[in-house]
Write an enzyme that holds these catalytic residues in place. Structure first.
Site, PDB file in Angstrom:
ATOM      1  N   GLY A 173       0.808  -1.219   0.000  1.00 10.04           N
ATOM      2  CA  GLY A 173       0.000   0.000   0.000  1.00 10.04           C
ATOM      3  C   GLY A 173       0.834   1.258   0.000  1.00 10.04           C
ATOM      4  CE1 TYR A 474      10.040   7.008  -3.822  1.00 14.42           C
ATOM      5  CE2 TYR A 474      11.741   5.673  -2.805  1.00 14.42           C
ATOM      6  CZ  TYR A 474      10.541   5.766  -3.458  1.00 14.42           C
ATOM      7  OH  TYR A 474       9.833   4.635  -3.756  1.00 14.42           O
ATOM      8  CE1 TYR A 477      13.876   4.008   0.875  1.00 17.99           C
ATOM      9  CE2 TYR A 477      15.423   5.245  -0.471  1.00 17.99           C
ATOM     10  CZ  TYR A 477      14.840   4.043  -0.107  1.00 17.99           C
ATOM     11  OH  TYR A 477      15.238   2.883  -0.723  1.00 17.99           O
TER      12      TYR A 477
END
Length: 547
Positions: A173, A474, A477
């Site tokens: 998910g 990102y 992260y």
């Protein structure tokens, strides 16, 4: 279980007009789910004996397992989409935030922590994987973990695969909705690049697929973070075709074995290799009795090639002979065995090990074993040898194996996809990404602060060598050091302006951030689905003023 809670809640409500929101929330659930015989197995409060085990079962980061971490007033573990609809309705009516959890690997714990009253909606029961071999597609529940998906695919075909992440216990998910990269990204792109449909429950409780949600929302949830827009319950995947035989290797080189020069040259080679090969590096301090100080830096070059060793070796001999990869360094494997390799397992173990959310055989990946703090950068111009030597000096401040750089090359398919094709914008122009990790074993604030401070120092050092304007990162992260949304605490609504959210949003999404905000404002105008780094809705005066 819930009956006694509701009775006590009704008593509370009769005695006081200041009923806690979680009591009202539970009353609401009981009213709407009174005909659902499964209610006792889907709702947990701190009064329940199994509450803590359910909560901690998917808390992957040790930093957030301590008793001081804010915990949910209620955990809902639905089996059916109707139970999710009811949870959204009752949370909206009673001012409770929802945090949506699939695997629990969120780097900052945002899927199961909050500073305001909240409910965890844990989707681990939505883990079914259904594969159509003829069509080369699969539907997977948002609560499934990567290992379950990989194993199920491997049991149906020797040549079908899916390009997702490495760590087997990561939930699909979160991974898919943030982009999702893995060992085959240079051949097939991100997981999100290979998603062709989804089911999402929006703020009004509507169950939508790609056709009914529209292409804007479908675009947003494939890389923009699904939890900002609703509750995704399932994804439809376009499976990819791989050879029956792949080749893997891992070779280590220390500073005394020319590691610095090898890493420096790698920058010019790895992003330009044939797209069938990924050659990544993990770099960190290791004990060494033969050097001053007892430690050195070792770079491990880890690779998967979509083909046999007889084709790989000439390719490496032509492009990177200095690395000195030999036939005995290489092992021919199936795709599933390559997934075991990158997931921190021996290729000899049964692949079924990766289907466990808390497997008996633990992965050797450090991120699954230690406390950690992570940061990420994109590199667009090769770093000088002097630049790397400064990194080695900082890594040597850490104990052996307690600091790491994970370096993954781009190029191949990644540079062919437009920056605006999905919210994930980090495509052409990036040579590689470099994740910086601090690990530690001791609990407590002192050890935590010492290691987090070191990670920030390393991150500061890297500033001249990485992307700029913005310094990109990102979303999967997640790093709250980049900026957070504000809350006014009174009515629970966010007061985050577009300008303030842009501080972190542009780093994750670059020019796609504005479109994400516009879609969010359209589908969730009151900003119900929110967290410290969720896409903001421009519904309020303070937000609109700053747009």
């Amino acid at each position: 279980m819930i009956v006694s809670i509701i009775l006590s809640c009704n008593s509370c409500h009769a005695q006081s007009s200041h009923n806690p929101p979680q009591n009202d929330f539970l009353q609401c659930l009981s009213l709407h789910l009174q005909n659902n015989t499964g209610i006792s197995s889907v709702v947990y409060t701190p009064n329940d004996a199994s509450y803590l085990s359910i909560l901690l079962s998917s808390v992957r980061s040790l930093r957030f397992r301590s008793a001081s971490t804010p915990r949910p007033q209620v955990i809902v573990t639905p089996f059916e989409e109707s139970q999710i609809q009811t949870t959204i309705l009752c949370a909206r009516e009673n001012g409770m935030q929802i945090r949506i959890r699939s695997g629990g690997h969120d780097y900052e714990g945002l899927s199961y922590t909050s500073q305001v009253p909240f409910v965890v909606l844990d989707l681990f029961n939505f883990s079914e994987v259904s594969i159509d071999v003829d069509q080369k597609t699969a539907w997977v529940g948002a609560g499934a973990i990567i290992g379950q998906l990989y194993y199920r695919i491997s049991q149906t075909s020797k040549t079908l695969a899916f390009p997702a992440g490495a760590c087997p216990t990561v939930g699909v998910g979160g991974l898919f909705s943030g982009g999702g990269y893995g060992p085959m990204l240079r051949k097939f792109g991100l997981a999100a690049d290979n998603i062709i449909d989804a089911r999402i429950i929006d703020v009004n409780g509507r169950i939508l697929d790609r056709k009914s949600m529209g292409e804007d929302l479908f675009w947003a949830i494939r890389g923009g973070g699904g939890s900002s827009f609703g509750v995704i319950t399932a994804w439809k995947l376009k499976l990819v075709t791989v050879p029956e035989t792949l080749t893997i290797f891992s070779v280590g080189r220390t500073l005394e074995q020319n590691a610095t020069q090898l890493v420096h040259k790698w920058q010019y080679i790895a992003p330009n290799l044939n797209e069938d090969i990924l050659l990544s590096i993990s770099i960190g301090p290791v004990n060494s009795s033969g050097v001053a100080g007892g430690k050195t830096i070792q770079a491990n070059f880890n690779s998967v090639y979509l083909g046999g060793v007889d084709k790989l070796l000439p390719l490496l001999e032509q492009s990177f002979p200095e690395l000195g990869v030999r036939r005995e360094d290489c092992t021919e494997v199936s795709w599933m065995q390559s997934a075991l390799f990158f997931g921190g397992y021996s290729i000899q173990v049964s692949p079924e090990v990766v289907t466990g959310r808390n497997p008996e055989i633990r992965s050797t990946l450090p991120i699954t074993r230690y406390y950690f703090k992570a940061k990420l950068d994109y590199v667009q111009e090769p770093i000088s040898i002097k630049g790397f030597e400064g990194m080695w000096k900082l890594l040597l401040e850490r104990e052996a194996n307690m600091g790491e750089l994970l370096v993954v090359p781009y190029g191949g398919k990644m540079k062919e996809i437009s920056e605006s094709a999905l919210p994930f914008p980090h495509r052409a122009g990036n040579l590689y990404k470099i994740q910086q990790l601090a690990y530690w074993e001791e609990s407590g604030a002192v050890a935590s602060e010492r290691s987090i401070s070191w990670s920030r120092k390393l991150h500061d050092y890297m500033t001249p060598y990485v992307s700029k304007s913005p310094r990109a990162s990102y979303m999967n992260y997640r790093d709250l050091d980049l900026g957070v949304n504000n809350y006014n605490g009174g009515d629970g609504k966010t007061t985050t302006s577009y300008a303030q959210a842009s501080v972190w949003g542009l780093k994750y999404f670059k020019n796609n951030f504005k479109r994400l905000v516009q879609i969010k404002t359209k589908v969730d105008p009151t900003n119900f689905f929110r967290n410290e780094q969720s896409i903001p809705s421009l519904y309020s005066k303070s937000s609109s003023k700053n747009n």
